[in-house]
Design a protein around this motif. Sequence first.
Motif, mmCIF file in Angstrom:
data_model
loop_
_atom_site.group_PDB
_atom_site.id
_atom_site.type_symbol
_atom_site.label_atom_id
_atom_site.label_comp_id
_atom_site.label_asym_id
_atom_site.label_seq_id
_atom_site.Cartn_x
_atom_site.Cartn_y
_atom_site.Cartn_z
ATOM 1 N N GLY A 1 12.406 -10.092 6.306
ATOM 2 C CA GLY A 1 12.121 -9.147 5.233
ATOM 3 C C GLY A 1 11.857 -9.845 3.912
ATOM 4 O O GLY A 1 10.958 -9.452 3.151
ATOM 5 N N LEU A 2 12.632 -10.894 3.621
ATOM 6 C CA LEU A 2 12.432 -11.647 2.378
ATOM 7 C C LEU A 2 11.074 -12.341 2.368
ATOM 8 O O LEU A 2 10.349 -12.312 1.363
ATOM 9 N N VAL A 3 10.697 -12.943 3.494
ATOM 10 C CA VAL A 3 9.395 -13.606 3.584
ATOM 11 C C VAL A 3 8.265 -12.597 3.409
ATOM 12 O O VAL A 3 7.301 -12.832 2.664
ATOM 13 N N LEU A 4 8.387 -11.461 4.093
ATOM 14 C CA LEU A 4 7.355 -10.433 3.974
ATOM 15 C C LEU A 4 7.268 -9.888 2.556
ATOM 16 O O LEU A 4 6.169 -9.604 2.064
ATOM 17 N N LEU A 5 8.404 -9.756 1.901
ATOM 18 C CA LEU A 5 8.399 -9.277 0.519
ATOM 19 C C LEU A 5 7.609 -10.222 -0.373
ATOM 20 O O LEU A 5 6.760 -9.789 -1.175
ATOM 21 N N LEU A 6 7.860 -11.526 -0.247
ATOM 22 C CA LEU A 6 7.148 -12.500 -1.067
ATOM 23 C C LEU A 6 5.649 -12.459 -0.774
ATOM 24 O O LEU A 6 4.822 -12.549 -1.693
ATOM 25 N N LEU A 7 5.300 -12.325 0.499
ATOM 26 C CA LEU A 7 3.885 -12.263 0.863
ATOM 27 C C LEU A 7 3.226 -10.993 0.343
ATOM 28 O O LEU A 7 2.092 -11.016 -0.149
ATOM 29 N N LEU A 8 3.926 -9.866 0.457
ATOM 30 C CA LEU A 8 3.351 -8.594 0.022
ATOM 31 C C LEU A 8 3.221 -8.523 -1.492
ATOM 32 O O LEU A 8 2.248 -7.965 -2.013
ATOM 33 N N ALA B 1 7.834 -1.965 -5.791
ATOM 34 C CA ALA B 1 8.563 -0.986 -4.984
ATOM 35 C C ALA B 1 7.897 -0.814 -3.619
ATOM 36 O O ALA B 1 8.571 -0.745 -2.581
ATOM 37 N N ALA B 2 6.558 -0.746 -3.599
ATOM 38 C CA ALA B 2 5.837 -0.621 -2.336
ATOM 39 C C ALA B 2 6.041 -1.854 -1.465
ATOM 40 O O ALA B 2 6.212 -1.746 -0.245
ATOM 41 N N ALA B 3 6.035 -3.033 -2.088
ATOM 42 C CA ALA B 3 6.245 -4.269 -1.336
ATOM 43 C C ALA B 3 7.625 -4.286 -0.687
ATOM 44 O O ALA B 3 7.777 -4.685 0.480
ATOM 45 N N ILE B 4 8.638 -3.856 -1.420
ATOM 46 C CA ILE B 4 9.994 -3.830 -0.879
ATOM 47 C C ILE B 4 10.088 -2.866 0.301
ATOM 48 O O ILE B 4 10.658 -3.185 1.353
ATOM 49 N N ALA B 5 9.525 -1.673 0.135
ATOM 50 C CA ALA B 5 9.593 -0.674 1.199
ATOM 51 C C ALA B 5 8.847 -1.144 2.447
ATOM 52 O O ALA B 5 9.331 -0.992 3.574
ATOM 53 N N LEU B 6 7.665 -1.709 2.264
ATOM 54 C CA LEU B 6 6.889 -2.181 3.408
ATOM 55 C C LEU B 6 7.579 -3.345 4.109
ATOM 56 O O LEU B 6 7.572 -3.429 5.351
#
Length: 501
Positions: free
Chosen positions: A361-368, A388-393
């Motif tokens: 989730g942390l990696v995806l957050l940074l990428l998003l 906010a959208a990046a965190i939710a996704l």
Amino acid sequence: MTRLGTGGLWGIGAGVACFVATALLGPSVFEPELEGPRTEPPYALDVHPSPYLVIGLVVAGIAASALGLGLCFAAVRRGWRVRALPLVAAGLLAAAAFMLMPPVGSTDHLNYASYGRMAATGHDPYRTSAVDLPKDPVAGAPEEWRTTPSVYGPVATGGQAFAAWIGSGSVRLTVFVLSVLNVLAFAVTALILYRMAGTEERRLRTALLWTCNPLVLFHLVAGAHNDVLAIAPMVAALAVFGGGAAGRAGWARSLAAGALAGLGTAIKLPAALVAGGPAWGLLRRTWTERRKWPVGHLIALFAGGAAVTALSYALAGPHALDQVREASNMVSFATPWHLLDESLGRGSQRDVIKLGAMLLGLVLLLLLVRALPKEDALVPGAEERRVAAAIALAWLLAAPYALPWYDGFGWALLALLPWTRIDWILLAHTTALSLAYLPARAPARIRLPDDLEWLFTVVRPTVVPWTLLAILTALVAACLRSSGRSPATGAPRRASAGSPG
């Protein structure tokens, strides 16, 4: 271009029509029977359609919906435009139609009704389960999770208790009131998104991603899932926070945004994620402007959220979070984590999976955060909505436990952003999860024919997890290809995963 858009709208209409037909046909493997006088809403036929027919209808509806949305996305990127207001009206009319028919897809609405009945009759739904009240027509109605107390927040339980009070011992009427509450929340979210859009192009986006999105209508409205109740205050929180001059929320707006986020959290805990957007915006201003004034606003944001959440759970009693702790160890069959769970020895290494999900989730957050489209810094609340959208996704795509209606959180927040290739990723994710739950009911309970059991033994635990893993890989690749810059700053349109249509 015009043909693409028109074809997309026909696909959306066909998808909604398939879902409406499924609900209208009455009790089936997709629609549990509701006890109570048939003169009471919701209403449907009583033809007892075959499992092959309703599953075929739903598969056709999912395919038509995904194709229709995909064609519309492609058309918009090529410059196609159509007035948003008629689409919004069509979506709200479809929601009202689903409200008048019994819920389809799962039996969660029976659990909601049961917990509401418990609360309305003086029982603690956080300590009581359906098996404890088998003679009560509403509290004893659930088909599944009969030994499980409520996992939902106190505000959700309050709404369920209100529905049970109106229903007065009728499962049918209680479920109808729950559907009315859900549709009201869906409509409020639609109107907030429409008002926040600003331009006709962005209004069209909110209509396609939320109000007229057939997958959202099917899972959240036709399915009567209470996630939509949590989404409404989440979107409202971002609207309130970004409504100040030049996007600079004062302490009152910060406090109100926090309170709304807290309200969503007291319905379903993942709603708390939305506060990450405003919090990031305030911290960023503190750092970049070297001024201390946002610190008080940050305190107001968290104070508002903490006050509403803490008060709600305090009133609910000491057991309100018991089942949440149990649920945090669950891994659903249709996620890639199920493949790892099976290889490690099912249920034996859940801590490893939880740690892996947090890191992913942390990696995806940074990428998003890098890939989602940036807007002009003068657009009020733009950066907060993006984060906010990046965190939710990141949560949706990394979570060990995922169901298709959870994606409503992502669709609502993504609708606040400009057009982006991440739209395709979420569309693929929701479509795959939708095909995993045909339906989300126990096969033995619904007496599913033996020649359809492969939907539960092959598609759900094997095909869909591998598909979602491929979707994750595609997301990472798209994010790495992104320039991380908005078109306004000179980034080439083809270089950015977040470039608008």
